[in-house]
Design an enzyme around this catalytic site. Structure first.
Site, PDB file in Angstrom:
ATOM      1  N   ASP A 136      -4.296  -4.132   4.883  1.00 59.08           N
ATOM      2  CA  ASP A 136      -3.090  -3.980   4.059  1.00 59.08           C
ATOM      3  C   ASP A 136      -2.649  -2.508   3.988  1.00 59.08           C
ATOM      4  O   ASP A 136      -1.795  -2.149   3.197  1.00 59.08           O
ATOM      5  CB  ASP A 136      -3.326  -4.536   2.644  1.00 59.08           C
ATOM      6  CG  ASP A 136      -4.487  -3.845   1.919  1.00 59.08           C
ATOM      7  OD1 ASP A 136      -5.094  -2.926   2.496  1.00 59.08           O
ATOM      8  OD2 ASP A 136      -4.763  -4.221   0.762  1.00 59.08           O
ATOM      9  N   HIS A 138      -4.647   0.051   3.187  1.00 57.88           N
ATOM     10  CA  HIS A 138      -5.342   0.902   2.206  1.00 57.88           C
ATOM     11  C   HIS A 138      -6.190   1.960   2.898  1.00 57.88           C
ATOM     12  O   HIS A 138      -6.719   1.746   3.982  1.00 57.88           O
ATOM     13  CB  HIS A 138      -6.147   0.089   1.181  1.00 57.88           C
ATOM     14  CG  HIS A 138      -7.387  -0.582   1.670  1.00 57.88           C
ATOM     15  ND1 HIS A 138      -7.561  -1.943   1.641  1.00 57.88           N
ATOM     16  CD2 HIS A 138      -8.545  -0.072   2.149  1.00 57.88           C
ATOM     17  CE1 HIS A 138      -8.760  -2.242   2.097  1.00 57.88           C
ATOM     18  NE2 HIS A 138      -9.386  -1.130   2.419  1.00 57.88           N
ATOM     19  N   GLU A 143      -4.985   0.828  -2.785  1.00 61.15           N
ATOM     20  CA  GLU A 143      -4.314  -0.410  -2.374  1.00 61.15           C
ATOM     21  C   GLU A 143      -2.791  -0.264  -2.467  1.00 61.15           C
ATOM     22  O   GLU A 143      -2.288   0.624  -3.171  1.00 61.15           O
ATOM     23  CB  GLU A 143      -4.769  -1.549  -3.297  1.00 61.15           C
ATOM     24  CG  GLU A 143      -6.247  -1.900  -3.194  1.00 61.15           C
ATOM     25  CD  GLU A 143      -6.583  -2.774  -1.986  1.00 61.15           C
ATOM     26  OE1 GLU A 143      -5.861  -2.716  -0.957  1.00 61.15           O
ATOM     27  OE2 GLU A 143      -7.585  -3.503  -2.067  1.00 61.15           O
TER      28      GLU A 143
HETATM   29  C1  GLP Z   1     -12.987  -0.803   3.091  1.00 63.07           C
HETATM   30  C2  GLP Z   1     -13.114   0.679   2.689  1.00 63.07           C
HETATM   31  C3  GLP Z   1     -12.189   1.562   3.482  1.00 63.07           C
HETATM   32  C4  GLP Z   1     -12.217   1.139   4.927  1.00 63.07           C
HETATM   33  C5  GLP Z   1     -11.616  -0.228   5.073  1.00 63.07           C
HETATM   34  C6  GLP Z   1     -11.613  -0.763   6.486  1.00 63.07           C
HETATM   35  O1  GLP Z   1     -12.478  -1.623   2.106  1.00 63.07           O
HETATM   36  N1  GLP Z   1     -12.982   0.952   1.307  1.00 63.07           N
HETATM   37  O2  GLP Z   1     -12.539   2.910   3.299  1.00 63.07           O
HETATM   38  O3  GLP Z   1     -11.477   2.037   5.708  1.00 63.07           O
HETATM   39  O4  GLP Z   1     -12.194  -1.135   4.189  1.00 63.07           O
HETATM   40  O5  GLP Z   1     -12.856  -1.271   6.826  1.00 63.07           O
HETATM   41  P1  GLP Z   1     -13.283  -1.585   8.294  1.00 63.07           P
HETATM   42  O6  GLP Z   1     -13.487  -0.291   8.968  1.00 63.07           O
HETATM   43  O7  GLP Z   1     -14.579  -2.351   8.139  1.00 63.07           O
HETATM   44  O8  GLP Z   1     -12.193  -2.405   8.894  1.00 63.07           O
END
Ligand code: GLP
Length: 236
Positions: A136, A138, A143
Protein backbone atom coordinates in the site's frame (compact mmCIF):
# COMPACT_ATOMS: atom_id res chain seq x y z
CA UNK A 1 16.40 10.22 -7.80
CA UNK A 2 18.41 7.31 -9.10
CA UNK A 3 16.09 4.53 -10.19
CA UNK A 4 17.98 1.31 -10.78
CA UNK A 5 16.36 -1.77 -12.26
CA UNK A 6 18.07 -5.14 -11.92
CA UNK A 7 16.94 -8.59 -12.96
CA UNK A 8 17.38 -10.60 -9.79
CA UNK A 9 17.00 -10.36 -6.05
CA UNK A 10 20.65 -11.38 -5.74
CA UNK A 11 21.78 -8.37 -7.81
CA UNK A 12 19.45 -6.07 -5.88
CA UNK A 13 20.90 -7.30 -2.58
CA UNK A 14 24.50 -6.93 -3.77
CA UNK A 15 23.92 -3.38 -5.01
CA UNK A 16 22.14 -2.33 -1.83
CA UNK A 17 24.84 -3.91 0.34
CA UNK A 18 27.55 -2.19 -1.70
CA UNK A 19 25.92 1.21 -1.18
CA UNK A 20 25.74 0.61 2.59
CA UNK A 21 29.28 -0.79 2.62
CA UNK A 22 30.57 2.32 0.82
CA UNK A 23 28.89 4.45 3.48
CA UNK A 24 30.49 2.50 6.35
CA UNK A 25 33.90 2.49 4.67
CA UNK A 26 33.87 6.22 3.99
CA UNK A 27 32.43 7.05 7.43
CA UNK A 28 33.02 4.24 9.95
CA UNK A 29 30.91 5.96 12.63
CA UNK A 30 27.89 6.22 10.34
CA UNK A 31 24.35 6.30 11.69
CA UNK A 32 22.58 3.56 9.78
CA UNK A 33 18.79 3.65 9.49
CA UNK A 34 17.69 0.05 9.13
CA UNK A 35 14.55 -1.76 8.04
CA UNK A 36 12.87 -5.11 8.53
CA UNK A 37 10.72 -7.19 6.19
CA UNK A 38 11.81 -9.80 3.68
CA UNK A 39 13.27 -7.31 1.17
CA UNK A 40 16.44 -6.42 3.15
CA UNK A 41 17.31 -10.01 4.13
CA UNK A 42 19.62 -10.50 1.14
CA UNK A 43 21.26 -7.12 1.77
CA UNK A 44 21.98 -8.04 5.40
CA UNK A 45 23.33 -11.45 4.33
CA UNK A 46 25.76 -9.75 1.91
CA UNK A 47 26.88 -7.24 4.55
CA UNK A 48 27.50 -10.13 6.96
CA UNK A 49 29.56 -11.80 4.23
CA UNK A 50 31.65 -8.61 3.77
CA UNK A 51 32.15 -8.38 7.53
CA UNK A 52 33.21 -12.03 7.81
CA UNK A 53 35.70 -11.68 4.99
CA UNK A 54 37.24 -8.70 6.81
CA UNK A 55 36.14 -6.11 4.27
CA UNK A 56 33.74 -4.28 6.58
CA UNK A 57 33.98 -3.16 10.18
CA UNK A 58 30.87 -2.03 12.07
CA UNK A 59 32.61 -1.41 15.39
CA UNK A 60 32.09 2.35 15.19
CA UNK A 61 28.63 2.28 13.60
CA UNK A 62 25.31 3.08 15.25
CA UNK A 63 21.89 1.99 14.05
CA UNK A 64 18.31 3.12 14.39
CA UNK A 65 15.47 0.97 13.14
CA UNK A 66 12.27 2.20 11.61
CA UNK A 67 9.57 0.48 13.56
CA UNK A 68 8.30 -2.14 15.97
CA UNK A 69 5.02 -3.90 16.70
CA UNK A 70 3.15 -2.72 19.76
CA UNK A 71 3.09 -5.35 22.49
CA UNK A 72 5.92 -7.59 21.32
CA UNK A 73 9.04 -7.75 23.47
CA UNK A 74 12.49 -8.18 21.96
CA UNK A 75 12.41 -11.86 22.98
CA UNK A 76 9.33 -12.52 20.85
CA UNK A 77 10.56 -14.06 17.61
CA UNK A 78 8.11 -11.95 15.61
CA UNK A 79 9.36 -8.67 17.00
CA UNK A 80 11.52 -6.46 14.83
CA UNK A 81 14.17 -6.29 17.58
CA UNK A 82 14.44 -10.08 17.39
CA UNK A 83 14.54 -9.92 13.58
CA UNK A 84 17.42 -7.45 13.62
CA UNK A 85 19.40 -9.32 16.26
CA UNK A 86 19.10 -12.68 14.54
CA UNK A 87 19.38 -11.58 10.91
CA UNK A 88 22.06 -8.96 11.27
CA UNK A 89 23.42 -7.66 14.57
CA UNK A 90 24.52 -11.05 15.98
CA UNK A 91 26.58 -11.71 12.87
CA UNK A 92 28.54 -8.45 12.73
CA UNK A 93 30.55 -6.43 15.23
CA UNK A 94 28.19 -3.49 15.80
CA UNK A 95 28.01 -2.89 19.58
CA UNK A 96 24.49 -4.04 20.46
CA UNK A 97 24.03 -1.11 22.86
CA UNK A 98 24.40 1.20 19.87
CA UNK A 99 21.50 -0.43 18.01
CA UNK A 100 18.09 1.12 18.58
CA UNK A 101 14.61 -0.16 17.80
CA UNK A 102 11.51 1.67 19.07
CA UNK A 103 10.09 0.02 22.18
CA UNK A 104 6.54 -1.15 21.53
CA UNK A 105 6.06 -2.44 25.05
CA UNK A 106 5.82 0.81 26.98
CA UNK A 107 2.57 2.19 28.39
CA UNK A 108 3.19 5.66 26.98
CA UNK A 109 3.88 5.31 23.28
CA UNK A 110 3.74 9.05 22.74
CA UNK A 111 6.63 9.51 25.19
CA UNK A 112 8.48 6.65 23.51
CA UNK A 113 8.07 8.40 20.15
CA UNK A 114 9.47 11.63 21.59
CA UNK A 115 12.37 9.75 23.20
CA UNK A 116 13.14 8.03 19.90
CA UNK A 117 13.11 11.24 17.87
CA UNK A 118 15.35 12.90 20.44
CA UNK A 119 17.73 9.95 20.25
CA UNK A 120 17.95 10.31 16.44
CA UNK A 121 18.41 14.05 16.79
CA UNK A 122 21.15 13.61 19.42
CA UNK A 123 22.96 11.29 17.04
CA UNK A 124 22.94 14.08 14.48
CA UNK A 125 20.43 12.38 12.20
CA UNK A 126 20.68 9.36 9.94
CA UNK A 127 23.45 9.04 7.35
CA UNK A 128 21.73 6.42 5.22
CA UNK A 129 18.21 5.10 5.62
CA UNK A 130 17.40 1.69 4.14
CA UNK A 131 13.72 1.18 3.31
CA UNK A 132 11.44 -1.50 1.96
CA UNK A 133 7.93 -0.68 0.78
CA UNK A 134 4.55 -2.16 1.62
CA UNK A 135 2.01 -3.05 -1.06
CA UNK A 136 0.00 0.00 0.00
CA UNK A 137 3.07 2.25 -0.25
CA UNK A 138 3.91 2.31 3.43
CA UNK A 139 7.46 2.99 4.52
CA UNK A 140 8.36 1.95 8.03
CA UNK A 141 4.77 1.62 9.20
CA UNK A 142 3.64 4.99 7.84
CA UNK A 143 0.35 3.84 6.38
CA UNK A 144 -1.74 5.72 3.77
CA UNK A 145 -3.36 8.68 5.51
CA UNK A 146 -4.75 12.17 4.98
CA UNK A 147 -1.45 13.69 6.09
CA UNK A 148 2.23 12.82 6.36
CA UNK A 149 3.17 12.43 10.04
CA UNK A 150 6.53 13.88 10.96
CA UNK A 151 7.24 12.37 14.38
CA UNK A 152 7.73 8.80 15.57
CA UNK A 153 4.18 7.73 16.39
CA UNK A 154 1.75 4.93 17.11
CA UNK A 155 -0.19 3.57 14.11
CA UNK A 156 -3.14 1.31 13.48
CA UNK A 157 -2.02 -1.13 10.83
CA UNK A 158 -4.08 -1.36 7.66
CA UNK A 159 -6.00 -4.55 7.00
CA UNK A 160 -3.83 -5.15 3.91
CA UNK A 161 -0.63 -4.81 5.99
CA UNK A 162 -1.95 -7.22 8.63
CA UNK A 163 -2.82 -9.67 5.86
CA UNK A 164 0.58 -9.26 4.14
CA UNK A 165 2.51 -9.71 7.39
CA UNK A 166 0.43 -12.71 8.52
CA UNK A 167 2.85 -14.95 6.65
CA UNK A 168 5.35 -14.47 9.45
CA UNK A 169 2.87 -15.45 12.17
CA UNK A 170 1.05 -18.71 12.99
CA UNK A 171 -2.25 -17.03 12.02
CA UNK A 172 -3.59 -13.64 10.96
CA UNK A 173 -5.16 -13.20 14.42
CA UNK A 174 -1.70 -13.15 15.96
CA UNK A 175 -0.48 -10.16 13.92
CA UNK A 176 -0.43 -7.12 16.21
CA UNK A 177 -2.93 -4.44 15.16
CA UNK A 178 -0.70 -1.57 16.19
CA UNK A 179 2.89 -0.52 15.71
CA UNK A 180 5.20 2.37 16.49
CA UNK A 181 7.04 3.87 13.55
CA UNK A 182 9.57 6.54 12.77
CA UNK A 183 7.73 9.37 11.04
CA UNK A 184 8.51 11.12 7.78
CA UNK A 185 10.62 13.76 9.56
CA UNK A 186 13.53 11.49 10.49
CA UNK A 187 13.27 9.60 7.19
CA UNK A 188 13.29 12.74 5.04
CA UNK A 189 16.13 14.20 7.13
CA UNK A 190 18.35 11.20 6.43
CA UNK A 191 21.28 12.27 4.28
CA UNK A 192 20.75 9.37 1.89
CA UNK A 193 17.73 7.16 1.33
CA UNK A 194 17.95 3.72 -0.26
CA UNK A 195 14.68 1.96 -1.04
CA UNK A 196 14.65 -1.63 -2.25
CA UNK A 197 11.74 -3.60 -3.65
CA UNK A 198 11.42 -6.85 -5.47
CA UNK A 199 8.74 -8.93 -7.12
CA UNK A 200 6.10 -8.26 -9.80
CA UNK A 201 3.59 -7.60 -7.04
CA UNK A 202 5.42 -4.40 -6.06
CA UNK A 203 5.60 -3.01 -9.62
CA UNK A 204 2.36 -1.08 -9.39
CA UNK A 205 3.13 0.59 -6.05
CA UNK A 206 6.66 1.41 -7.20
CA UNK A 207 5.22 3.22 -10.22
CA UNK A 208 2.69 5.09 -8.13
CA UNK A 209 5.28 6.01 -5.49
CA UNK A 210 8.04 7.29 -7.74
CA UNK A 211 6.32 8.34 -10.94
CA UNK A 212 2.92 9.46 -9.63
CA UNK A 213 1.65 12.40 -7.60
CA UNK A 214 3.10 13.07 -4.15
CA UNK A 215 0.33 12.25 -1.72
CA UNK A 216 0.00 10.84 1.82
CA UNK A 217 -2.32 8.25 0.29
CA UNK A 218 0.88 6.78 -1.17
CA UNK A 219 3.29 7.39 1.73
CA UNK A 220 6.50 6.50 -0.17
CA UNK A 221 5.73 9.20 -2.76
CA UNK A 222 7.14 11.85 -0.39
CA UNK A 223 10.58 10.38 -1.12
CA UNK A 224 10.42 12.00 -4.58
CA UNK A 225 11.31 15.20 -2.72
CA UNK A 226 14.41 13.70 -1.11
CA UNK A 227 17.66 15.15 -2.53
CA UNK A 228 19.58 11.85 -2.40
CA UNK A 229 17.25 8.96 -3.12
CA UNK A 230 18.22 5.65 -4.71
CA UNK A 231 15.54 3.10 -5.57
CA UNK A 232 16.56 -0.40 -6.61
CA UNK A 233 13.85 -2.58 -8.08
CA UNK A 234 13.91 -6.13 -9.35
CA UNK A 235 10.83 -7.67 -10.91
CA UNK A 236 12.09 -11.14 -10.00
C1 GLP B 1 6.64 -4.25 6.85
C2 GLP B 1 7.63 -3.23 7.44
C3 GLP B 1 8.22 -2.33 6.39
C4 GLP B 1 8.57 -3.16 5.18
C5 GLP B 1 7.32 -3.69 4.54
C6 GLP B 1 7.56 -4.55 3.32
O1 GLP B 1 5.33 -4.07 7.25
N1 GLP B 1 7.15 -2.46 8.52
O2 GLP B 1 9.32 -1.64 6.91
O3 GLP B 1 9.26 -2.37 4.24
O4 GLP B 1 6.51 -4.33 5.46
O5 GLP B 1 7.92 -5.84 3.68
P1 GLP B 1 8.55 -6.87 2.70
O6 GLP B 1 9.93 -6.42 2.44
O7 GLP B 1 8.52 -8.17 3.46
O8 GLP B 1 7.69 -6.88 1.48
Amino acid sequence: MRFITVDSYEKLSTKAANIIAAQVISKPNSILGLATGSSPLGTYAKLVEYYKSGELDFSEATSVNLDEYVGLTGENDQSYRYFMNTNFFQHINIPIERTAVPNGCVADLKAEGERYDKHIQDLGGIDIQLLGIGFDGHIGFNEPDEVFIKETHEVDLDASTIEANARFFASEEEVPRKAITMGMGAIMNAKKVLLIANGKGKKDIIEKSFFGPITPKVPASILQLHPDLTVIYSEN
